[in-house]
Design an enzyme around this catalytic site. Structure first.
Site, short mmCIF file in Angstrom:
data_model
loop_
_atom_site.label_atom_id
_atom_site.label_comp_id
_atom_site.label_asym_id
_atom_site.label_seq_id
_atom_site.Cartn_x
_atom_site.Cartn_y
_atom_site.Cartn_z
N GLY A 30 -5.14 9.53 5.23
CA GLY A 30 -3.70 9.68 5.39
C GLY A 30 -2.96 8.74 4.47
N GLY A 32 0.83 6.43 4.18
CA GLY A 32 2.12 6.01 4.70
C GLY A 32 3.02 5.73 3.51
N GLY A 33 4.12 5.01 3.75
CA GLY A 33 5.07 4.74 2.68
C GLY A 33 4.53 3.82 1.61
CB VAL A 37 -5.79 5.01 5.04
CG1 VAL A 37 -7.04 4.59 5.80
CG2 VAL A 37 -4.66 4.01 5.26
CE LYS A 52 -2.40 0.54 4.94
NZ LYS A 52 -1.91 0.61 6.29
CG ASP A 146 5.69 -1.66 10.53
OD1 ASP A 146 6.67 -1.08 11.06
OD2 ASP A 146 5.02 -1.15 9.61
N1 ADP Z 1 -8.94 1.87 10.41
C1 ADP Z 1 -8.56 3.16 10.37
N2 ADP Z 1 -9.41 4.13 10.77
C2 ADP Z 1 -9.01 5.43 10.74
N3 ADP Z 1 -7.80 5.86 10.33
C3 ADP Z 1 -6.91 4.94 9.92
C4 ADP Z 1 -7.24 3.54 9.90
N4 ADP Z 1 -6.15 2.87 9.45
C5 ADP Z 1 -5.20 3.79 9.19
N5 ADP Z 1 -5.63 5.03 9.46
C6 ADP Z 1 -4.87 6.28 9.29
O1 ADP Z 1 -4.36 6.34 7.98
C7 ADP Z 1 -3.05 6.90 7.95
C8 ADP Z 1 -2.15 6.14 7.02
O2 ADP Z 1 -1.98 4.83 7.47
P1 ADP Z 1 -0.85 3.91 6.88
O3 ADP Z 1 -0.92 3.93 5.40
O4 ADP Z 1 -0.94 2.56 7.54
O5 ADP Z 1 0.50 4.62 7.28
P2 ADP Z 1 1.37 4.56 8.59
O6 ADP Z 1 0.96 3.33 9.37
O7 ADP Z 1 2.77 4.46 8.08
O8 ADP Z 1 1.08 5.83 9.32
C9 ADP Z 1 -2.57 6.92 9.39
O9 ADP Z 1 -2.46 8.30 9.71
C10 ADP Z 1 -3.66 6.31 10.21
O10 ADP Z 1 -3.94 7.11 11.32
MG MG Z 2 -0.17 1.82 9.22
#
Ligand code: ADP
Ligand code: MG
Length: 332
Positions: A30, A32-33, A37, A52, A146
């Site tokens: 996924g 985010g802004g 990840v 990430k 956050d």
């Molecule tokens: N450790 C992790 N294991 C599985 N999925 C993760 C993990 N960390 C983040 N994600 C997934 O990655 C996506 C993007 O995360 P992120 O970039 O932090 O954006 P946000 O927090 O704004 O949704 C989210 O949908 C989250 O569910």
């Molecule tokens: Mg996040």
């Protein structure tokens, strides 16, 4: 194409199969802004991790870099069952990255979008786990800043008494601390303002109680189906956080005991001094209000998206709630 460009502006599949800092990228999970990840393979330890990669403009911001280094170390030092373990944080070719435990499941944002509000007993169970993580972080002198549903990951629990295991993630990774107007200097949106505390908005020093506020907004949403304040634009939303009273939860979710309303009023108080001193104090008050508050505590009416079977006992341990089932599907 330089590496920075290829990391962030390319198609999601572009990095799949590539190696970065000893990790082989397998699949985008996924974005985010400010980060993307990936599920990745740690080639040294032969294990799956979540990797990430932070947006390059953040790596160029000195304030962010300092906080990133400091807080990813601090977060990695906390060994807590409800905080996503950070394995490594570093920099390669100008890109900041964090390797952490891969959590199979869903984040709370997706879960709420898909299922609607949670049954009260489930909401309290999830809240208690997040609260214990936040309080542990606060004991280590760390403020999350956050707290939002996207930073709460929900995976399969250990047994029917614990149907879900919840993790908090992303300490110190917020851009809100860099810009309080919703946009960074380069005009990029900071992210949601649904959970931001009044003192964050006004630029006052923040402490653990700013997380109590953000956390209470999240818990409110798990029960109401929407955050406490909804406005047409960001400025109106920021204003509401600072000056407007939150609407009583029972207006949005009539089946909840009326005793829950003063609990949210206190957790969402404008002045940090007027809030609960810790997240677990807030959850204890909420639990007492929703379960121990006399006959009203047991009354509930189905709300939109509430899939629990009519008449099912709130505290009956079996079976796990139906909303939890799709969450456990492994990622493709
Ligand atoms: N450790 C992790 N294991 C599985 N999925 C993760 C993990 N960390 C983040 N994600 C997934 O990655 C996506 C993007 O995360 P992120 O970039 O932090 O954006 P946000 O927090 O704004 O949704 C989210 O949908 C989250 O569910
Ligand atoms: Mg996040």
């Amino acid at each position: 194409m330089n590496r920075e460009t290829s990391l962030f502006s390319g198609r999601p599949s572009e990095l799949v199969g590539q190696q970065i800092a000893g990790y082989r990228i397998e699949q985008e999970i996924g974005r985010g802004g400010m980060a993307v990840v990936y599920r990745a393979r740690d080639l040294r330890l032969e294990r799956t991790v979540a990797l990430k990669l932070l947006a390059p403009e953040l790596a160029r911001n000195d304030t962010f870099r300092r906080r990133f280094t400091h807080e990813s170390r601090a977060a990695a030092a906390i060994d807590h069952p409800h905080i996503v373990p950070v394995f490594e944080a570093g920099e390669t070719d100008g890109v900041l990255y964090i390797a952490m435990r891969y959590v199979a499941g869903s984040d709370l944002r997706h879960l709420l979008d898909r299922e609607g509000p949670l049954p009260p007993a489930t909401a309290v169970r999830v809240a208690a786990q997040v609260a214990s993580a936040l309080d542990a972080a606060h004991d280590h002198g760390l403020v999350h800043r956050d707290v939002k549903p996207g930073n709460i990951l929900v995976s399969r629990g250990t047994d029917s008494d614990h149907p879900e295991h919840v993790y908090l993630t992303d300490f110190g990774l917020t851009k809100k601390s860099l810009s309080l107007t919703g946009f960074t200097t380069v005009g990029q949106f900071v992210g949601t303002l649904d959970y931001v505390a009044p003192e964050q908005i006004s630029g006052k020093p923040v402490d653990a109680r700013c997380d109590v506020y953000g956390f209470a907004c999240v818990v409110y949403e798990t029960l109401a189906g929407h955050p406490p304040f909804r406005r047409d634009d960001d400025m109106a939303l920021l204003w509401a956080h600072q000056y407007d009273d939150p609407p009583p939860l029972t207006e949005a979710r009539p089946g909840i005991a009326a005793q829950a309303d003063p609990v949210f009023a206190k957790a969402l108080a404008k002045r940090p001094d007027d809030r609960y001193p810790s997240c677990l104090d807030f959850v204890a008050a909420l639990r007492a209000a929703t379960t121990g508050g006399g006959p009203a505590g047991a009354v509930r009416t189905p709300a939109r998206g509430d899939r629990q079977r009519p008449g099912a006992g709130e505290e009956r341990p079996q079976p796990p709630p139906r909303w939890a089932e799709p969450v456990f599907l492994p990622r493709p």
